[in-house]
Design a protein around this motif. Structure first.
Motif, PDB file in Angstrom:
ATOM      1  N   VAL A  98       0.838  -1.207   0.000  1.00 10.35           N
ATOM      2  CA  VAL A  98       0.000   0.000   0.000  1.00 10.35           C
ATOM      3  C   VAL A  98       0.867   1.249   0.000  1.00 10.35           C
ATOM      4  O   VAL A  98       0.594   2.219  -0.717  1.00 10.35           O
ATOM      5  N   ARG A  99       1.932   1.223   0.787  1.00  8.58           N
ATOM      6  CA  ARG A  99       2.816   2.397   0.873  1.00  8.58           C
ATOM      7  C   ARG A  99       3.449   2.714  -0.478  1.00  8.58           C
ATOM      8  O   ARG A  99       3.479   3.872  -0.910  1.00  8.58           O
ATOM      9  N   ARG A 100       3.952   1.681  -1.162  1.00  9.65           N
ATOM     10  CA  ARG A 100       4.556   1.907  -2.478  1.00  9.65           C
ATOM     11  C   ARG A 100       3.513   2.364  -3.490  1.00  9.65           C
ATOM     12  O   ARG A 100       3.787   3.210  -4.346  1.00  9.65           O
ATOM     13  N   GLY A 101       2.312   1.787  -3.392  1.00  7.93           N
ATOM     14  CA  GLY A 101       1.237   2.224  -4.281  1.00  7.93           C
ATOM     15  C   GLY A 101       0.872   3.676  -4.056  1.00  7.93           C
ATOM     16  O   GLY A 101       0.666   4.440  -5.004  1.00  7.93           O
ATOM     17  N   LEU A 102       0.809   4.086  -2.779  1.00  8.13           N
ATOM     18  CA  LEU A 102       0.473   5.481  -2.458  1.00  8.13           C
ATOM     19  C   LEU A 102       1.552   6.448  -2.918  1.00  8.13           C
ATOM     20  O   LEU A 102       1.246   7.551  -3.393  1.00  8.13           O
ATOM     21  N   ILE A 103       2.824   6.050  -2.782  1.00  6.82           N
ATOM     22  CA  ILE A 103       3.908   6.928  -3.253  1.00  6.82           C
ATOM     23  C   ILE A 103       3.753   7.190  -4.746  1.00  6.82           C
ATOM     24  O   ILE A 103       3.826   8.338  -5.206  1.00  6.82           O
ATOM     25  N   ALA A 104       3.519   6.108  -5.507  1.00  7.77           N
ATOM     26  CA  ALA A 104       3.357   6.260  -6.959  1.00  7.77           C
ATOM     27  C   ALA A 104       2.078   7.010  -7.299  1.00  7.77           C
ATOM     28  O   ALA A 104       2.085   7.960  -8.099  1.00  7.77           O
ATOM     29  N   GLY A 105       0.953   6.609  -6.671  1.00  4.09           N
ATOM     30  CA  GLY A 105      -0.340   7.193  -7.012  1.00  4.09           C
ATOM     31  C   GLY A 105      -0.473   8.643  -6.606  1.00  4.09           C
ATOM     32  O   GLY A 105      -0.876   9.493  -7.400  1.00  4.09           O
ATOM     33  N   VAL A 106      -0.123   8.945  -5.358  1.00  6.17           N
ATOM     34  CA  VAL A 106      -0.216  10.326  -4.873  1.00  6.17           C
ATOM     35  C   VAL A 106       0.796  11.215  -5.601  1.00  6.17           C
ATOM     36  O   VAL A 106       0.482  12.349  -5.993  1.00  6.17           O
TER      37      VAL A 106
END
Length: 584
Positions: free
Chosen positions: A274-282
């Motif tokens: 989730v953290r890596r996804g949020l870094i990319a998405g945000v």
């Protein structure tokens, strides 16, 4: 695991657009879901575009708006402020009430806001209407791509979510057509803003006849409803595999969380995936705004006038061209998103954006340093019309040019071009309607937001190139990535966080652009956007994974084992989705 079986990459990638197009007769139900939900993108796009033209006429009706840059920025930015709250609430509402219910709420808020804006007797009530519209746009902006993504087969998911991007740009193009259509009608800006309620009403009606997201239904224990919808979306060969994959995914969540209903916010922050996804998405959502796109869309008529085109109608007509290019770029995205891939499209897009912003920086610098001089004879022809700051400057009047005139601090002043040519020395007079009419009656052009320039067409070229490069990549890909990169149990919340970040960034840019251009000049403002675009390019290369053609659960597995990814040019090979015990 979610998604069907994806074998290989080559031929499937090349046929993705063709397969998406063939849905028109093979499975029109999927297209109906995508386009009905995508009207949320139309609302987003229409509001972004319509305010840029309406603002020109709001300034004419409300003199307080014309005299105060901060009030202009507030009218634009309050919708964005509302969208921030709408996106944040939307993330929670999506997980609590469902994607379809969130879209219906967004439509109601948007329709209410459009009615208030059309009837607003003063700037204060207009701002209230903008807040309601913003709430609706914020909810729709994150819900529409999520709904489409969850109702799309993996192989054509990117193309179908791109339809939301196409409808955003289509809404912007439609808004400029509406702006042009009502330029000579009584109550110009009221019609422009009021008509915004029609697409919201249309979507509200259409969504009543469509189902909830099958993945949301399954997660809420409504398995039979979810299965019935999936059987309408997938072919008979793929549907059972998809149902098994979805079942495994939800059961994994129950084992990990103790309940499929519970979202642990602490675990959300700690989970590597989730953290890596949020870094990319945000990160993508923030950079989408900070490379300056909504500056171009909100203020494109004003930018055209800054480039030296005086009339409101000419500014709107030329802005229509940029909106058309934006819509065309979205069509390019639909074609290439599942062929080229998300990451490569972002890289190409940002390269073009950097070059375009370099052109705009150079053009506006040249325009500012080669502005027409002020003729003392012309300026003092009518003593009562002379700009007060010009009289106060005494012996320094020889240094005055058009830009100096427009930046006069004590009183609003304008530039009346020379009858011998708009680049020749002209007059610097106080700015009001009677003076503007006097200038026009002498067959001269009146400028208050930009100076006449030989470089104006180069500014339009720079804007056109910017849109052509931005739209297919940075315009659509951030929304696509955010609709597919998060695990199912966190998808609504994480999508809401990313959309909120997008709108906060949007607000910062919209609220600061005109003030920045007044403080440091248009050329330096575009240079700042260019530097941010270079940073965005490095961010994409390092932090954004390629998700082309991957089932959603496979994306989660890939993020679990992924660190930094530089080799964006290498073709992604997605392995067949197998048994549940192989998932992350």
């Amino acid at each position: 695991m979610e998604g069907g079986i994806i074998h290989g990459s080559g031929g499937a990638d090349e046929s993705a657009f063709r397969e998406c197009f063939s849905l028109t007769w093979k499975n029109p139900y999927v297209l109906r879901l995508a386009f009905s939900a995508g009207i949320g993108g139309l609302l987003f796009g229409y509001d972004t575009g319509v305010i840029s033209g309406a603002l020109l006429y709001i300034r004419d009706d409300f003199k307080s708006v014309d005299k105060n840059t901060w009030l202009q920025e507030m009218i634009v930015s309050m919708a964005v402020a509302g969208a921030i709250v709408g996106a944040a609430i939307g993330g929670w509402a999506n997980d609590r009430f469902g994607r379809r219910s969130a879209i219906l709420m967004a439509d109601f808020l948007f329709l209410l806001g459009a009615i208030i804006m059309a009837a607003a007797p003063n700037p204060s009530l207009l701002v209230v209407g903008r807040v309601f519209v913003g709430l609706g746009v914020g909810m729709a902006s994150m819900t529409a791509p999520l709904y489409i993504s969850e109702a799309s087969p993996a192989k054509i998911r990117g193309a179908l979510v791109s339809t939301n991007g196409f409808l955003i740009t289509g809404g912007q193009f439609l808004s400029y057509l509406i702006n042009l259509a009502f330029t000579d009608v009584t109550g110009t800006w009221r019609w422009m803003l009021g008509i915004a309620g029609l697409p919201a009403l249309l979507q509200f009606i259409l969504m009543f006849s469509l189902p909830e997201s099958p993945r949301w239904l399954y997660r809420k224990g409504r398995e039979e409803e979810a299965k019935a919808i999936l059987r309408r979306i997938y072919s008979s060969e793929d549907v059972e595999q998809e149902i098994r994959a979805l079942k495994d995914s939800v059961e994994t969540e129950i084992l990990e969380e103790g309940s499929s209903e519970k979202i642990n916010m602490i675990k959300l922050c700690k989970a590597k995936t989730v953290r890596r996804g949020l870094i990319a998405g945000v990160g993508l959502q923030v950079f989408q705004q900070f490379v300056g796109i909504n500056t171009v869309m909100y203020y494109s008529p004003t930018i055209v006038q800054l480039a030296g085109f005086a009339s409101n109608r000419t500014a709107l007509l030329l802005s229509l061209v940029t909106a058309g290019l934006n819509a065309f770029g979205s069509i390019i995205s639909i074609y290439f998103i599942d062929r080229t891939g998300r990451k490569k499209l972002l890289i190409i897009s940002l390269f073009g954006v950097i070059i375009s912003l370099g052109i705009l920086t150079g053009v506006f610098y040249e325009a500012a340093t080669h502005a027409p001089a002020i003729s003392s004879l012309e300026t003092q022809r009518f003593n009562n019309l002379t700009c007060p700051d010009y009289n106060k400057s005494g012996m320094n009047t020889n240094a005055w040019d058009c830009m100096t005139c427009l930046k006069a601090s004590s009183t609003s002043c304008g530039f009346c071009s020379s009858p011998n040519g708009k680049e020749q020395p002209g007059a610097c007079w106080i700015s009001n309607d009677s003076v503007k009419d006097l200038c026009h009656n002498e067959n001269r052009l009146w400028y208050t937001r930009g100076c006449p320039s030989n470089f104006g067409w180069f500014a339009l070229l720079g804007l056109g190139l910017y849109i052509i490069f931005f739209s297919p990549g940075m315009g659509t890909v951030p929304w696509i990535v955010n609709s597919e990169i998060y695990p199912l149990r966190f998808r609504g919340v994480c999508g809401g966080i990313a959309a909120t970040a997008n709108w906060i960034s949007n607000l910062i840019v919209a609220q600061s652009f005109l003030s920045l251009t007044e403080a440091i000049g248009t050329s330096w403002t575009f240079l700042i956007f260019g530097v941010i675009s270079v940073i965005a390019l490095f961010f994409v290369v390092v932090c954004v994974p390629e998700t082309k053609g991957m089932p959603m659960e496979e994306i989660e597995k890939m993020l679990e084992g992924r660190s930094m990814e530089f080799k964006f040019w290498k073709k992604t090979s997605t392995k067949p989705v197998e048994k549940h015990n192989q998932s992350a």
